[in-house]
Scaffold this motif. Structure first.
Motif, PDB file in Angstrom:
ATOM      1  N   LEU A  66       1.211  -0.967  -0.343  1.00 12.65           N
ATOM      2  CA  LEU A  66      -0.087   0.241   0.441  1.00 12.65           C
ATOM      3  C   LEU A  66       0.587   1.219  -0.076  1.00 12.65           C
ATOM      4  N   GLY A  67       2.077   0.976   0.494  1.00 11.99           N
ATOM      5  CA  GLY A  67       3.128   2.258   1.064  1.00 11.99           C
ATOM      6  C   GLY A  67       3.571   2.475  -0.554  1.00 11.99           C
ATOM      7  N   GLU A  68       3.206   1.636  -1.313  1.00 11.14           N
ATOM      8  CA  GLU A  68       4.134   2.217  -2.792  1.00 11.14           C
ATOM      9  C   GLU A  68       3.097   2.797  -4.147  1.00 11.14           C
ATOM     10  N   ILE A  69       2.300   1.844  -3.208  1.00 10.42           N
ATOM     11  CA  ILE A  69       0.759   2.199  -4.236  1.00 10.42           C
ATOM     12  C   ILE A  69       0.339   3.966  -4.300  1.00 10.42           C
ATOM     13  N   LYS A  70       0.157   4.299  -2.789  1.00  6.71           N
ATOM     14  CA  LYS A  70       0.159   5.299  -2.154  1.00  6.71           C
ATOM     15  C   LYS A  70       0.973   6.304  -3.372  1.00  6.71           C
ATOM     16  N   LYS A  71       2.082   5.825  -3.591  1.00  6.66           N
ATOM     17  CA  LYS A  71       2.649   7.216  -3.758  1.00  6.66           C
ATOM     18  C   LYS A  71       2.380   7.313  -5.090  1.00  6.66           C
ATOM     19  N   GLN A  72       2.251   6.703  -5.975  1.00  7.19           N
ATOM     20  CA  GLN A  72       1.665   6.645  -7.191  1.00  7.19           C
ATOM     21  C   GLN A  72       0.535   6.484  -7.585  1.00  7.19           C
ATOM     22  N   ILE A  73      -0.759   7.533  -6.971  1.00  8.12           N
ATOM     23  CA  ILE A  73      -1.638   7.648  -7.324  1.00  8.12           C
ATOM     24  C   ILE A  73      -1.805   9.252  -6.775  1.00  8.12           C
ATOM     25  N   HIS A  74      -3.758   9.612  -7.317  1.00 11.03           N
ATOM     26  CA  HIS A  74      -4.130  10.555  -6.698  1.00 11.03           C
ATOM     27  C   HIS A  74      -4.799  10.675  -5.971  1.00 11.03           C
ATOM     28  N   ILE A  75      -5.857   9.517  -5.471  1.00 12.09           N
ATOM     29  CA  ILE A  75      -7.071   9.313  -5.258  1.00 12.09           C
ATOM     30  C   ILE A  75      -6.655   9.006  -3.677  1.00 12.09           C
ATOM     31  N   PRO A  76      -7.627   9.052  -2.722  1.00 10.00           N
ATOM     32  CA  PRO A  76      -7.520   8.106  -1.705  1.00 10.00           C
ATOM     33  C   PRO A  76      -7.781   6.800  -1.828  1.00 10.00           C
ATOM     34  N   LEU A  77      -6.614   6.170  -0.764  1.00  8.35           N
ATOM     35  CA  LEU A  77      -6.727   3.770  -1.174  1.00  8.35           C
ATOM     36  C   LEU A  77      -7.376   3.915   0.420  1.00  8.35           C
ATOM     37  N   VAL A  78      -8.714   3.215   0.560  1.00  6.21           N
ATOM     38  CA  VAL A  78      -9.179   2.279   1.081  1.00  6.21           C
ATOM     39  C   VAL A  78      -8.777   1.088   1.339  1.00  6.21           C
ATOM     40  N   ALA A  79      -8.620  -0.129   2.495  1.00  2.00           N
ATOM     41  CA  ALA A  79      -7.684  -1.227   2.569  1.00  2.00           C
ATOM     42  C   ALA A  79      -9.109  -1.896   3.492  1.00  2.00           C
ATOM     43  N   ASP A  80      -9.896  -2.910   2.563  1.00  2.00           N
ATOM     44  CA  ASP A  80     -10.046  -3.861   2.700  1.00  2.00           C
ATOM     45  C   ASP A  80      -9.655  -4.690   3.616  1.00  2.00           C
TER      46      ASP A  80
END
Length: 350
Positions: A66-80
């Motif tokens: 998730l940490g790496e994914i967040k660096k490369q996207i522009h919208i909020p990230l929800v963990a299921d």
């Protein structure tokens, strides 16, 4: 309207509830630990109009990703999260903007408390999710089966567990694949809580059947003023979920922007390949951030009238069509040049 009076909850840099615009969500279907594939899918979903994205976190490798994914996207990230409270904590430690849990399946009171304390420390909202397919046996017995009343009672019990720990940064989600049961459950829940609601018809089916069930169910729920975020759940490319959600919101007058395409069903009077043309037009307009209506009509009966009423319009004839703009005829165009002529008008729209 209920959504005007729900609590405002912040998810990353977005706000839901309290009358804020209804936000569109989707969920990745890649393996979360495959950062490259997951990021690629999220970026595609962003381009389609997704505003909140959810990823499953079944294990430690996915949580770390998730940490790496967040660096490369522009919208909020929800963990299921399901079954393992440690994954909820790990997801938050790696930057999740919100977590989705069912307090009934991640462990006992100590485990739930640990998750809540981690969320409190970071002020991360918790989405409490209950599905009709996992309704507790006691509630099934109490209500004589799976019912809207049972779903609502289950959800409020789960919310109560977290409230008892002194945390109210919550979003509620109740879902069922039974459309009318889902509608009824949302009507009941909206009377009993002011937490923002994430709405959707779960396990709705394939793109065709799922869209029909979602349009009916979400239409009935959203039109009553219920719902602060929305997901259309489809068995297919999640991009289709976002496109469908946008269209549902726009049809209900809850979202503006984007080109609306209207087209006739065709009949024996049609003398151009309207079915193919309408499909190409719908694909073409996806890339234009214009708030206009485009009509693609096939004959002289309703075609000219509909084309005049639209901002841009095509009224088909025999191997050709009239091109309209703001109610006026621009010119007559051969059939094989109609799409090109329409694109030219969109490129130079004023």
């Amino acid at each position: 309207m209920h959504r005007d009076h729900t609590r405002t909850i912040r998810i990353g840099d977005k706000k839901i509830g309290g009358g804020h615009p209804i936000l569109i969500q989707s969920m990745t279907n890649t393996r979360t630990e495959d950062v490259q594939a997951t990021v690629a899918q999220i970026l595609e979903l962003e381009r389609a109009g997704c505003e909140i994205i959810r990823c499953t976190v079944p294990g430690a490798e996915a949580a770390k990703a998730l940490g790496e994914i967040k660096k490369q996207i522009h919208i909020p990230l929800v963990a299921d999260i399901h079954f393992d409270y440690k994954m909820a904590i790990a997801a938050m430690e790696n930057g999740a903007d919100k977590i989705r849990i069912n307090p009934g399946n991640i462990g006992g009171p100590d485990q739930v408390r640990a998750v809540v304390e981690a969320a409190r420390e970071r002020n991360i909202p918790i989405r409490v999710g209950v599905n009709s397919g996992s309704l507790e046996k006691s509630l099934v017995e109490k209500y004589g089966g799976v019912t809207a009343e049972g779903i609502v009672e289950s959800a409020l019990e789960k919310v109560g567990i977290i409230e008892a720990l002194g945390y109210e940064n919550l979003v509620i989600s109740i879902k069922s694949s039974d459309v009318l049961m889902c509608v009824r459950a949302h009507e009941l829940l909206a009377q009993k809580t002011d937490y923002p609601l994430h709405v959707g018809i779960t396990e709705a089916g394939t793109v065709q059947s799922g869209n029909i069930k979602s349009a009916i169910g979400l239409g009935l729920i959203l039109h009553q003023g219920i719902g602060d975020t929305v997901r259309v759940s489809l068995t297919g490319n999640p991009v289709e979920e976002v496109r469908s959600a946008r269209l549902i919101l726009r049809t209900l007058g809850l979202r503006r922007g984007g080109v609306e395409v209207v087209s006739c069903p065709t009949c024996g009077r049609t003398r151009i390949d309207l079915i193919s043309l309408a499909g190409k037009v719908e694909k073409l307009v996806e890339d234009y951030p214009l708030n206009i209506k485009v009509a693609v009509m096939g004959c002289a009966v309703n075609g000219p009238g509909e084309a005049r009423e639209a901002d841009l319009g095509i009224a088909g004839g025999l191997g050709e069509g009239l091109l309209f703009k703001k109610g006026e005829i621009l010119r007559k165009v051969p059939e094989d040049k109609l799409l090109e002529a329409l694109k030219e008008e969109l490129d130079n729209w004023t």
